[in-house]
Design a protein around this motif. Structure first.
Motif, short mmCIF file in Angstrom:
data_model
loop_
_atom_site.label_atom_id
_atom_site.label_comp_id
_atom_site.label_asym_id
_atom_site.label_seq_id
_atom_site.Cartn_x
_atom_site.Cartn_y
_atom_site.Cartn_z
N GLY A 148 -3.81 -2.84 7.46
CA GLY A 148 -2.45 -2.85 6.94
C GLY A 148 -2.27 -1.80 5.85
O GLY A 148 -1.27 -1.07 5.83
N ARG A 149 -3.23 -1.73 4.96
CA ARG A 149 -3.10 -0.78 3.86
C ARG A 149 -3.19 0.66 4.36
O ARG A 149 -2.56 1.57 3.78
N LEU A 150 -3.93 0.85 5.42
CA LEU A 150 -4.01 2.20 6.00
C LEU A 150 -2.67 2.60 6.60
O LEU A 150 -2.21 3.73 6.45
N ILE A 151 -2.03 1.64 7.24
CA ILE A 151 -0.72 1.91 7.82
C ILE A 151 0.28 2.29 6.73
O ILE A 151 1.06 3.24 6.85
N GLY A 152 0.23 1.53 5.65
CA GLY A 152 1.13 1.81 4.54
C GLY A 152 0.91 3.21 3.99
O GLY A 152 1.87 3.92 3.65
N TYR A 153 -0.32 3.58 3.94
CA TYR A 153 -0.70 4.93 3.47
C TYR A 153 -0.05 6.00 4.35
O TYR A 153 0.60 6.93 3.87
N LYS A 154 -0.18 5.81 5.65
CA LYS A 154 0.38 6.79 6.59
C LYS A 154 1.90 6.84 6.50
O LYS A 154 2.51 7.91 6.50
N GLN A 155 2.49 5.65 6.42
CA GLN A 155 3.96 5.59 6.35
C GLN A 155 4.48 6.35 5.14
O GLN A 155 5.45 7.11 5.23
N SER A 156 3.81 6.12 4.02
CA SER A 156 4.26 6.78 2.80
C SER A 156 4.20 8.29 2.93
O SER A 156 5.16 9.00 2.61
N LEU A 157 3.07 8.76 3.42
CA LEU A 157 2.92 10.21 3.58
C LEU A 157 4.00 10.77 4.46
O LEU A 157 4.68 11.75 4.13
N THR A 158 4.19 10.11 5.60
CA THR A 158 5.18 10.58 6.56
C THR A 158 6.56 10.65 5.92
O THR A 158 7.28 11.63 6.05
N ALA A 164 0.85 -1.19 0.00
CA ALA A 164 0.00 0.00 0.00
C ALA A 164 0.89 1.24 0.00
O ALA A 164 0.61 2.24 -0.67
N LYS A 165 1.98 1.12 0.73
CA LYS A 165 2.92 2.24 0.78
C LYS A 165 3.45 2.55 -0.62
O LYS A 165 3.53 3.72 -1.02
N ARG A 166 3.75 1.50 -1.37
CA ARG A 166 4.26 1.71 -2.72
C ARG A 166 3.24 2.43 -3.60
O ARG A 166 3.58 3.27 -4.44
N MET A 167 1.99 2.07 -3.39
CA MET A 167 0.93 2.71 -4.18
C MET A 167 0.88 4.21 -3.87
O MET A 167 0.80 5.04 -4.78
N VAL A 168 0.95 4.52 -2.59
CA VAL A 168 0.88 5.93 -2.20
C VAL A 168 2.18 6.66 -2.57
O VAL A 168 2.16 7.83 -2.94
N GLU A 204 2.54 -5.65 -8.35
CA GLU A 204 3.14 -4.90 -9.45
C GLU A 204 2.34 -3.64 -9.69
O GLU A 204 1.11 -3.69 -9.83
N LEU A 205 3.03 -2.54 -9.72
CA LEU A 205 2.34 -1.27 -9.98
C LEU A 205 1.92 -1.26 -11.44
O LEU A 205 2.76 -1.37 -12.34
N LEU A 206 0.64 -1.15 -11.66
CA LEU A 206 0.12 -1.12 -13.03
C LEU A 206 -0.40 0.29 -13.29
O LEU A 206 -1.49 0.66 -12.86
N THR A 207 0.43 1.08 -13.95
CA THR A 207 0.02 2.46 -14.20
C THR A 207 -0.85 2.49 -15.43
O THR A 207 -0.39 2.26 -16.53
N ARG A 208 -2.08 2.77 -15.20
CA ARG A 208 -2.99 2.87 -16.32
C ARG A 208 -3.33 4.36 -16.47
O ARG A 208 -2.40 5.17 -16.57
N ASP A 209 -4.58 4.71 -16.47
CA ASP A 209 -4.88 6.10 -16.86
C ASP A 209 -5.59 6.96 -15.82
O ASP A 209 -6.12 8.01 -16.15
N SER A 210 -5.60 6.51 -14.57
CA SER A 210 -6.44 7.24 -13.62
C SER A 210 -5.68 8.20 -12.71
O SER A 210 -6.23 8.70 -11.74
N VAL A 211 -4.40 8.40 -13.02
CA VAL A 211 -3.62 9.33 -12.20
C VAL A 211 -3.03 10.44 -13.07
O VAL A 211 -2.47 10.17 -14.13
N ARG A 212 -3.15 11.63 -12.58
CA ARG A 212 -2.61 12.77 -13.31
C ARG A 212 -1.34 13.25 -12.63
O ARG A 212 -1.25 13.26 -11.41
N LYS A 213 -0.38 13.59 -13.44
CA LYS A 213 0.87 14.12 -12.88
C LYS A 213 0.65 15.59 -12.58
O LYS A 213 0.22 16.36 -13.45
N LEU A 214 0.94 15.99 -11.34
CA LEU A 214 0.75 17.39 -10.97
C LEU A 214 2.01 18.19 -11.26
O LEU A 214 3.12 17.67 -11.23
#
Lengths: 346, 346
Positions: free
Chosen positions: A202-212, A172-176, A335-345
């Motif tokens: 678990g995925r919530l923890i990963g989210y927080k870790q990534s942000l931090t 989850a951390k990798r995703m974030v 595996e990170l599958l980058t498709r089309d739902s994320v925009r680069k800021l």
DNA sequence: TTGAAAGCGCTAACAC
DNA sequence: GTGTTAGCGCTTTCAA
């Protein structure tokens, strides 16, 4: 015309003027039997549509060659695509396959124990659900077993068996991480139900870790939990929660949905609000189900190697059966599958 | 500490200084038993985690209270949402529920027969798959059963049991009627695999009937069949076939996909070709699965009343069990759900 | 190569 | 109330 449905091995024996033992040998392909006798018996069996009683057989037999897949949540799209993998791989290894569906509220280990005796199982593969790793019933099961993608309590005790799965926190951390790399800093999350200590936790923890790690302060207001009165991980739940997220008026540029189905619900809520993905809001999912490829835009997600996980589970129980020791957990990477739902800021 | 897992009723009896009959009474909530004795026995049962052997029990018992749902294609999203309906309704009526998954290639009637004996079933509900209505094994099953949404051969013989479902021809016709009413005259169809005489075949007939009634000549070139080497009714199959449809260069304004999942695949193919739904091409599905509501645009479809179909199936087997005669088939109507994937022409 | 017989673990009928 | 016992239908020795 209805033939009598309660033909037993005795009836067949009588009709063929042989002993029940001979009939048993015939229907079980026993080597030591005269071909002629065998053929005669099998013909009678076919003629009267005799089918051996499984209960009697299981009761008597000391062992079977069956490995059971005990799945909690048969309807879960994430699991359904794995059934074939399990079945094929198991049969390729010479085992019989049995799929058993358990309800969420039943005692899974007890059911497993019961089943292992009833079917004289060779081994068990658990798929889905939450199993208390300290359950005493687990210790009771005297056939090898493995947990496949069974969520465990975060940093809790280890179950008395190998496990196959992913590290929800890390992945989850990798995703974030990816979202952060794309320039997002106001990232909301649609997490599991409140208090979830398994997958969702678990995925919530990963989210927080990534942000931090990215120097972004965790804004608790951006953490949304799935509703308890709707089935978890469904599009419906994702839709309802995302509506609240949008209604909150909070500022955010991306949403991390902890499952692809949840993301599909989020899509609809965002679209209904007159917003565009990824132009206005970026959305990512998790799991990598096929359907994500059919959404507009395609969902960027972390793909769990379901196929390999199924194969590894089979490999592990096979090893367990042949007495292998020291079988360690199999932790897969997504595996990170980058498709089309994320925009680069920026 | 691993307790011995092969405790039998005898062991419990010995430990409690009672006869096996008494233990049996205790664990089966038999009325005629001293409360004290019962409590003592149950405590021992818990202590040693004794679980009765189901095979022995099934073998001995003359009857159970179980109704089995035999489903062919457990992973089919159309069915998964019905499991709960069946389970709840069955248990509400005092029956035990058992879900059995059969493979496509097994002999379903034979498996049903075997299971009915093994579990001493009260009745059987078949869900999915194709069952030869003239199968001799079907006649062998000596418990009541019903076919629920089981596709039958078009105008073929009737199975020896009531059926619950829809009229594929009529309902598909209604779907195409709608397209015609919206001004479409060049309507393509993604039908089942070639030669399908069941669900896919029926819907194809309905398609042709509708066109004919609307004075539109059937253009065989616009009839596309799902590929045999890909799972039927999947988005993947719909995608592949729709690509061919588009590549054909034929003129058409609408596509009738015989399942919603197929429509999801069609969406992607159309989008990939740079076309827009419904502006350039209108698309309709069939079945009414929830996911159709999360697509862009929402899929216009015919909704099968799955919930009611499940309930009716239970009602029918209940009636069958209590000896009711003259139970007729339940033919449900689908509901046209006009969402956003069809454009009105002219 | 085959038949006879024991017994898997349990429930239910019958005796006490 | 409770113990004893006869099978449920099958596989598997053990003899023949």
């Amino acid at each position: 015309m209805k033939t009598n449905s309660n033909i037993t091995i005795k009836d067949i024996a009588r009709m063929c003027n042989v002993g029940v033992g001979t009939v048993s040998r015939a229907i079980n392909d026993d080597p030591g039997i005269n071909e002629k006798t065998k053929e005669k018996i099998l013909e009678t069996v076919r003629k009267y549509r005799y089918v051996p009683n499984t209960s009697a057989r299981n009761l008597k037999m000391t062992e079977s060659n069956t490995i059971a897949l005990i799945v909690c949540g048969v309807g879960n799209v994430f699991f359904t695509s794995m059934y074939d993998d399990f079945q094929n791989e198991l049969e390729k290894n010479g085992y019989d396959f049995f799929l058993d569906s358990v309800d969420n509220d039943v005692n899974i280990p007890a059911e497993a124990f019961r089943l292992s005796k009833e079917k004289r199982l060779k081994a068990i593969i658990f798929l889905g659900g939450w199993i208390n790793p300290e359950s005493k019933s687990l210790l009771n099961i005297n056939v090898p077993f493995v947990f496949c993608t069974v969520s465990q309590t975060i940093e809790g005790p280890h179950p008395p068996c190998p496990t196959v799965g992913i590290n929800d926190i890390t992945e989850a951390k990798r995703m974030v991480d990816y979202l952060c790399d794309m320039g997002h800093r106001r990232i909301a999350i649609i997490a599991g139900v409140e208090g979830d200590m398994a997958v969702g936790g678990g995925r919530l923890i990963g989210y927080k870790q990534s942000l931090t790690e990215h120097g972004i302060e965790v804004d608790e207001r951006l953490i949304f939990h799935m509703k308890k009165d709707i089935d978890e991980f469904t599009a419906e739940n994702g839709y309802a929660v995302t509506q609240e997220l949008i209604a909150s008026g909070l500022d955010f540029t991306a949403v991390f949905c902890i499952s692809d189905l949840t993301a599909m619900g989020a899509y609809r809520a965002i679209y209904d609000a007159g917003l565009k993905i990824p132009d206005d809001i970026s959305v990512v999912g998790f799991d990598g189900i096929e359907l994500g490829d059919y959404m507009f835009p395609r969902i960027t997600t972390m793909v769990q190697p379901r196929h390999e996980m199924a194969l590894e589970s089979v490999r592990i129980v096979s090893g367990l059966i042949s007495g292998e020791e020291d079988i360690s957990d199999a932790v897969f990477e997504t595996e990170l599958l980058t498709r089309d739902s994320v925009r680069k800021l920026n």
